[in-house]
Design a protein around this motif. Structure first.
Motif, PDB file in Angstrom:
ATOM      1  N   PHE A 233       0.830  -1.209   0.000  1.00  0.00           N
ATOM      2  CA  PHE A 233       0.000   0.000   0.000  1.00  0.00           C
ATOM      3  C   PHE A 233       0.864   1.259   0.000  1.00  0.00           C
ATOM      4  CE2 PHE A 233      -3.810  -2.403   0.621  1.00  0.00           C
ATOM      5  CZ  PHE A 233      -4.834  -1.543   0.225  1.00  0.00           C
ATOM      6  N   GLN A 234       1.982   1.235   0.727  1.00  0.00           N
ATOM      7  CA  GLN A 234       2.863   2.400   0.744  1.00  0.00           C
ATOM      8  C   GLN A 234       3.387   2.717  -0.648  1.00  0.00           C
ATOM      9  OE1 GLN A 234       5.802   1.156   3.607  1.00  0.00           O
ATOM     10  NE2 GLN A 234       4.622   1.857   5.382  1.00  0.00           N
ATOM     11  N   LYS A 235       3.755   1.673  -1.392  1.00  0.00           N
ATOM     12  CA  LYS A 235       4.344   1.872  -2.718  1.00  0.00           C
ATOM     13  C   LYS A 235       3.309   2.201  -3.781  1.00  0.00           C
ATOM     14  CE  LYS A 235       8.565  -0.931  -2.457  1.00  0.00           C
ATOM     15  NZ  LYS A 235       9.304  -2.064  -3.056  1.00  0.00           N
ATOM     16  N   ASN A 236       2.114   1.701  -3.625  1.00  0.00           N
ATOM     17  CA  ASN A 236       1.154   1.724  -4.733  1.00  0.00           C
ATOM     18  C   ASN A 236      -0.080   2.573  -4.473  1.00  0.00           C
ATOM     19  OD1 ASN A 236       2.284  -0.445  -6.687  1.00  0.00           O
ATOM     20  ND2 ASN A 236       2.353  -1.444  -4.677  1.00  0.00           N
ATOM     21  N   ILE A 237      -0.019   3.444  -3.494  1.00  0.00           N
ATOM     22  CA  ILE A 237      -1.207   4.194  -3.106  1.00  0.00           C
ATOM     23  C   ILE A 237      -1.749   5.053  -4.249  1.00  0.00           C
ATOM     24  CG2 ILE A 237       0.125   6.125  -2.122  1.00  0.00           C
ATOM     25  CD1 ILE A 237      -2.102   6.238   0.071  1.00  0.00           C
ATOM     26  N   GLU A 238      -0.855   5.623  -5.073  1.00  0.00           N
ATOM     27  CA  GLU A 238      -1.318   6.457  -6.183  1.00  0.00           C
ATOM     28  C   GLU A 238      -2.050   5.614  -7.227  1.00  0.00           C
ATOM     29  OE1 GLU A 238      -1.294   9.634  -6.183  1.00  0.00           O
ATOM     30  OE2 GLU A 238      -0.133   9.793  -4.326  1.00  0.00           O
ATOM     31  N   ARG A 239      -1.546   4.440  -7.500  1.00  0.00           N
ATOM     32  CA  ARG A 239      -2.211   3.534  -8.442  1.00  0.00           C
ATOM     33  C   ARG A 239      -3.564   3.104  -7.907  1.00  0.00           C
ATOM     34  NH1 ARG A 239       0.137  -1.199  -8.363  1.00  0.00           N
ATOM     35  NH2 ARG A 239      -0.389  -1.815 -10.481  1.00  0.00           N
TER      36      ARG A 239
ATOM     37  N   PRO B 244     -10.349  -5.665  -4.267  1.00  0.00           N
ATOM     38  CA  PRO B 244      -9.197  -5.023  -3.628  1.00  0.00           C
ATOM     39  C   PRO B 244      -8.022  -5.978  -3.411  1.00  0.00           C
ATOM     40  CG  PRO B 244     -11.244  -4.484  -2.490  1.00  0.00           C
ATOM     41  CD  PRO B 244     -11.559  -5.602  -3.425  1.00  0.00           C
ATOM     42  N   PRO B 245      -6.843  -5.417  -3.079  1.00  0.00           N
ATOM     43  CA  PRO B 245      -5.655  -6.236  -2.825  1.00  0.00           C
ATOM     44  C   PRO B 245      -5.888  -7.212  -1.672  1.00  0.00           C
ATOM     45  CG  PRO B 245      -5.110  -3.894  -2.882  1.00  0.00           C
ATOM     46  CD  PRO B 245      -6.586  -3.985  -2.900  1.00  0.00           C
ATOM     47  N   GLY B 246      -5.156  -8.327  -1.728  1.00  0.00           N
ATOM     48  CA  GLY B 246      -5.208  -9.283  -0.638  1.00  0.00           C
ATOM     49  C   GLY B 246      -6.286 -10.333  -0.766  1.00  0.00           C
TER      50      GLY B 246
ATOM     51  N   ASP C  81     -17.668 -10.990   1.056  1.00  0.00           N
ATOM     52  CA  ASP C  81     -17.382  -9.548   1.001  1.00  0.00           C
ATOM     53  C   ASP C  81     -16.220  -9.274   0.058  1.00  0.00           C
ATOM     54  OD1 ASP C  81     -19.358  -8.804   2.920  1.00  0.00           O
ATOM     55  OD2 ASP C  81     -18.018  -9.502   4.521  1.00  0.00           O
ATOM     56  N   VAL C  82     -16.251  -9.910  -1.120  1.00  0.00           N
ATOM     57  CA  VAL C  82     -15.090  -9.902  -2.003  1.00  0.00           C
ATOM     58  C   VAL C  82     -14.727  -8.501  -2.497  1.00  0.00           C
ATOM     59  CG1 VAL C  82     -16.446 -10.364  -4.091  1.00  0.00           C
ATOM     60  CG2 VAL C  82     -14.047 -11.094  -3.981  1.00  0.00           C
ATOM     61  N   PHE C  83     -15.697  -7.592  -2.594  1.00  0.00           N
ATOM     62  CA  PHE C  83     -15.413  -6.254  -3.110  1.00  0.00           C
ATOM     63  C   PHE C  83     -15.181  -5.223  -2.004  1.00  0.00           C
ATOM     64  CE2 PHE C  83     -18.107  -8.347  -6.314  1.00  0.00           C
ATOM     65  CZ  PHE C  83     -17.231  -8.331  -7.382  1.00  0.00           C
ATOM     66  N   LEU C  84     -15.259  -5.672  -0.756  1.00  0.00           N
ATOM     67  CA  LEU C  84     -15.165  -4.729   0.362  1.00  0.00           C
ATOM     68  C   LEU C  84     -13.733  -4.297   0.655  1.00  0.00           C
ATOM     69  CD1 LEU C  84     -16.791  -3.252   2.531  1.00  0.00           C
ATOM     70  CD2 LEU C  84     -16.529  -5.262   4.007  1.00  0.00           C
ATOM     71  N   GLY C  85     -12.818  -5.247   0.704  1.00  0.00           N
ATOM     72  CA  GLY C  85     -11.428  -4.916   0.996  1.00  0.00           C
ATOM     73  C   GLY C  85     -11.173  -4.715   2.479  1.00  0.00           C
ATOM     74  N   ASP C  86      -9.895  -4.605   2.825  1.00  0.00           N
ATOM     75  CA  ASP C  86      -9.543  -4.414   4.232  1.00  0.00           C
ATOM     76  C   ASP C  86      -9.577  -2.933   4.596  1.00  0.00           C
ATOM     77  OD1 ASP C  86      -7.297  -3.315   3.096  1.00  0.00           O
ATOM     78  OD2 ASP C  86      -5.896  -4.817   3.861  1.00  0.00           O
ATOM     79  N   ARG C  87      -9.122  -2.633   5.784  1.00  0.00           N
ATOM     80  CA  ARG C  87      -9.174  -1.256   6.273  1.00  0.00           C
ATOM     81  C   ARG C  87      -8.346  -0.320   5.407  1.00  0.00           C
ATOM     82  NH1 ARG C  87      -7.594   0.546  12.498  1.00  0.00           N
ATOM     83  NH2 ARG C  87      -7.944   2.804  12.223  1.00  0.00           N
ATOM     84  N   ASN C  88      -7.194  -0.790   4.926  1.00  0.00           N
ATOM     85  CA  ASN C  88      -6.346   0.042   4.066  1.00  0.00           C
ATOM     86  C   ASN C  88      -7.122   0.516   2.839  1.00  0.00           C
ATOM     87  OD1 ASN C  88      -3.851  -0.073   5.499  1.00  0.00           O
ATOM     88  ND2 ASN C  88      -3.588  -2.180   4.804  1.00  0.00           N
TER      89      ASN C  88
END
Length: 908
Positions: free
Chosen positions: A130-136, A154-156, A605-612
């Motif tokens: 997330f740190q590296k790819n936040i803009e993407r 979302p990722p993960g 909840d496949v489209f929800l994603g984590d807190r990030n």
């Protein structure tokens, strides 16, 4: 033409066309697609009698949906955002630039193996991701909010193809059309070549480049000629102890040998009954490595069972059965199917197999791996002979099998053949429960036998979905994988896409100091040069179980069939056969721990994603707010700036159905210089690498000037939203070999000035010098140019370097299409032997001429003039297959065509 199913749902009955019952299932799907989308009767009739029209008649094919991953999806979204800008600037409505069909983008390619071998690895890697790819990720979240018909996973969550197989794929879709519900086959194209994996679940799909996917998203059909359909007939059953990986590597070698590039392969025969859907998906997944457009399985009872396992409703399962049987798409193993050709394979002939060290089709029987490695990878004077298993010999090398090497020590004991990366990764094998359970059981037995992984091996486990981690956890097998260092590092492609992360500093230093040929072993689908890690020159594909075994052996020179894999604490020799689980044991674990409840839980909840992901802020504006300071996302040049489009200056729209002589345009290339001369099997990884950005490269220098530290370079794949980086990365693979230079690897070439004096510079610098002088460029290459990933930047980068034409002995399907989409001419030698006689040095001047108007597959002439004014004439063929593709060339490229059509549609 329409009929009703038992449920009352309507469908287009292909049986009414007559004489179709013995056609391959894939052709029946194409016939239905043509009927439903209003193709001319002549097209439908030609598809029904397809063998008479192969390669000669163009068909417009409309997939039901599009699948994207983030490496190829980000540049596609960037292009769509830029297209909205361009329409807005021309006083059009940017909201009309919107997906016409459903699009699912799954973020799976960005996670890297920075942390490994500990319980916190997955969390640490996700934080770095997330740190590296936040803009993407902000761009993708904007797209999710701003575009209709556009969803982001979302990722993960997992790898796009496994998520597609386990959740998205329906086999049969339904849609409300006016007053009725219409059923039709689930079909797709994807911006990743392994989209073919869906064929294991009887969903027809294949990979396309991002530029072609963009046009499909905006309503354009896939323009294709009627394909050849080859039958792969399976008989018998795999012998005990063999895996789906062994089978698919055997099939990859077999189909490559039969030259199935651009052909559809349908797998049939009694042997299919003995393969699970997961096994079939493994075979379907590696269609790109086989060369085929798809490896497809017709639906049968196991298809329905898999839909039930993965949590589909009984209503959906009944629909699939009723529809496919009504349309004669249901597998009938007694039916004689009308294939162009049939390739036979007795499954009992398959043996334990790996592939390498550079290509997935280069299969090696397990006992021959050491011998093959030494013959291919080690200079002759250093070559260590490894006799066959039953010969009396001194074992090699001693350090790879002795007792001390089985213990963790402070210093790595590296030598040629040392395995420095062992990764259970990729959609191909982590989607197969039998393969993953087998790896876990072998790990359990290894730990119980006192075996350990060598301290120089970087180990990782990256499941293709959270379903895998759950059944490994519930079965208790993850505990043993953890003890060997195969802790979960994240859910994504990781090592298979080149995101293997850095090696330990002492390992890297040892490799450099001794100039070692070190090895990676991965359960992936691609092992091309320079892909896995820049310091690893030999890469092998193997089953998850063998990945664990090789990590314990520590060296590729260990013959796993005849030599001990290691020693227990008492010094007793342990062989691979001692710790290999039985098929019955594997099946028992699969039946016990692979349950429907896991699928329902993990995908609820496949489209929800984590807190990030949830806390990621982005706007929902109609047009994207470009940040000039962002080094990841930059407005591309395809719709504006130095590539301005004037609709008044554009040629009139060409009617693909009309005679091609109805419009005149010139595609000749004059006074061109040669940018590079390549050999055979140049992959899209060679052309546009996805992995690490080295500091001393044009892309690295560019980032440094922007103030980006090498630690924040990320990868070429993650930087695909910035064309400035990608153009500098084109042909920048550290292992690419330009024949214009002797004994030099990497992205270099000779630049010739007006006095024809050659200077060694980077390919990027040479291209920019030629561009400043208005000089066009061409590339020459051998066989199978553009194999590998469906990487649109391999064509975009070529286009932006100023290359007007690529002349090769043959092209891989997707890359040829991508070149056409960018307006770069793909040309082949009319005489396949001609290339070997050219002996190009790079100082030549090239002219490509065509008399009259160009048409698909037309003949052209290439004049090559040497420094001494000697001119050679070369007959070449334009590999543009349809009039629609010719239209892309006429307009300039597919992106301009889409913009033009969008603008004209709004005007009307």
């Amino acid at each position: 033409m329409k009929k009703k199913l038992k449920s009352g749902i309507s469908y287009f009955d292909i049986k009414l066309e007559g004489g179709i019952s013995n056609l391959p299932c894939v052709m029946k799907i194409l016939i239905e697609n043509a009927l439903r989308n209003g193709q001319k009767d002549s097209i439908v009739r030609a598809l029904c009698d397809y063998k008479k029209h192969i390669g000669r008649l163009a068909v417009d094919y409309y997939p039901s949906r599009v699948l994207m991953q983030d490496f190829t999806g980000v540049p596609a979204v960037v292009d769509l955002a830029a297209l909205r800008d361009a329409v807005s600037e021309k006083q059009g409505d940017p909201r009309d630039v919107n997906p016409k069909i459903p699009v699912d983008l799954i973020i799976d390619h960005s996670i890297q193996v920075n942390s490994y071998g500990k319980a916190s690895s997955a969390t640490e890697n996700k934080t770095i991701e997330f740190q590296k790819n936040i803009e993407r990720y902000k761009l993708l979240k904007w797209a999710q909010k701003s575009f209709q018909n556009f969803r982001v996973v979302p990722p993960g969550t997992g790898i796009c193809h496994q998520v597609n197989l386990e959740y998205l794929a329906q086999v049969v879709c339904t849609e409300l059309k006016e007053t009725e519900i219409l059923a039709y086959p689930d079909t797709l194209v994807g911006t990743d070549s392994h989209t073919t994996m869906s064929g294991g679940l009887s969903v027809l799909g294949w990979g396309v480049g991002g530029i072609e996917a963009e046009s499909v998203v905006l309503g354009e059909p896939i323009s294709m000629v009627i394909p050849e359909v080859i039958g792969l007939k399976l008989e018998g059953k795999l012998k005990a102890g063999l895996t789906a990986t062994d089978l698919v590597l055997h099939i990859t070698h077999l189909l490559r040998k039969h030259k199935v590039v651009g052909k559809f392969v349908e797998v049939f025969g009694e042997g299919v009954r003995n393969l699970s859907v997961a096994d079939r998906a493994t075979i379907a997944n590696m269609a790109p490595e086989c060369g085929s457009t798809c490896n497809f399985f017709a639906p049968d009872q196991k298809t329905l069972d898999y839909l039930d396992l993965t949590g589909k409703t009984q209503e959906q399962i009944d629909l699939v059965e009723d529809y496919t049987k009504s349309q004669t798409m249901w597998a009938d193993y007694a039916r004689v199917t009308d294939f162009v050709d049939v390739i036979n394979l007795d499954l009992s002939e398959v043996r334990t197999t790996v592939a390498g060290p550079k290509r997935p089709q280069d299969k090696i029987s397990l006992h021959l791996v050491p011998e093959s490695f030494n013959e291919i990878c080690i200079p002759q004077e250093e070559n260590v002979k490894t006799p066959a298993p039953n010969e009396n010999h001194v074992q090699v090398p001693q350090t790879s099998v002795d007792k001390e090497a089985n213990l963790h020590t402070d210093l790595p004991r590296l030598e040629n053949g040392s395995i420095v990366i062992a990764a259970i990764t990729s959609c191909t094998n982590t989607s197969n429960p039998s393969g993953m359970i087998a790896a876990g059981l072998l790990a359990k037995r290894a730990v119980q036998s006192g075996l350990r992984v060598k301290n120089w091996v970087k180990t990782s486990l990256a499941p293709g979905s959270q379903v895998v981690s759950e059944y490994l956890k519930q079965s208790g097998l993850q505990e043993y994988l953890d003890q060997l260092g195969f802790n979960i590092v994240g859910f994504g492609c990781t090592t298979c896409i080149g995101n293997s992360g850095e090696l330990k500093e002492e390992i890297s230093e040892e490799i450099d100091k001794k100039d070692l040929i070190v090895v990676s072993v991965l359960s992936g689908n691609r092992n091309f040069e320079g892909r896995i890690h820049p310091k690893v020159k030999a890469n092998y594909l193997a089953s998850p179980m063998l990945v664990v075994a090789y990590s314990i052996a520590g060296n590729i020179n260990v013959n796993l069939e005849s030599q001990p894999i290691g020693h227990d604490k008492t010094g007793k020799e342990i062989y691979l056969r001692d710790i290999t689980p039985s098929d019955d044991e594997i099946d028992t674990y699969v039946r016990r721990f692979l349950r429907k409840e896991i699928f329902l839980s993990k995908y609820q909840d496949v489209f929800l994603g984590d807190r990030n992901w949830q806390e990621l802020e982005c706007n929902s504006s109609v047009t994207y707010k470009w940040d000039k300071n962002c080094t990841y996302i930059k407005r591309p040049p395809f719709f504006g700036s130095d590539d301005q489009i004037s609709f008044r200056d554009m040629p009139p729209q060409i009617d693909e159905k009309a005679d091609h002589h109805s419009a005149t345009f010139d595609i000749s290339v004059r006074a061109a210089r040669i940018l590079a001369v390549f050999g055979d099997s140049i992959t899209t990884d060679h052309i546009s690498p996805a992995g690490t950005i080295p500091v001393k490269t044009p892309a690295g220098e560019y980032l440094k000037k922007l103030g980006v530290t090498p630690q924040q370079f990320n990868s070429y794949g993650a930087r695909r939203g910035n064309h400035e980086i990608m153009i500098r990365g084109t042909f920048a693979n550290t292992r690419i070999k330009n024949k214009m230079l002797k004994n030099i690897e990497g992205g270099y070439t000779l630049h010739f000035d007006s006095n024809n004096k050659g200077e060694i510079v980077s390919i990027y610098e040479a291209a920019m010098r030629y561009k400043s002088s208005g000089t066009s460029l061409v590339i020459f290459a051998g066989k199978e140019y553009g194999t590998g990933s469906s990487r649109d930047w391999a064509a975009k980068g070529t286009y932006l370097l100023g290359v007007k034409a690529v002349i090769a002995e043959s092209f891989e399907r997707i890359h040829r299409s991508n070149l056409v989409g960018m307006g770069v001419l793909p040309l082949v030698y009319s005489d396949p032997e001609e290339y070997s006689r050219l002996a190009l040095t790079g100082e030549e001047v090239v002219n490509i001429e065509l008399e009259g108007n160009p048409s698909p597959m037309c003949e052209m002439e290439c004049k090559i003039t040497t420094e001494t004014a000697l001119t050679r004439r070369l007959a070449i063929t334009l590999m543009v297959t349809t009039e629609k593709e010719m239209n892309y060339i006429r307009v300039g490229n597919i992106l301009k065509h889409v913009l033009r059509e969008s603008f004209l549609e709004q005007k009307h």
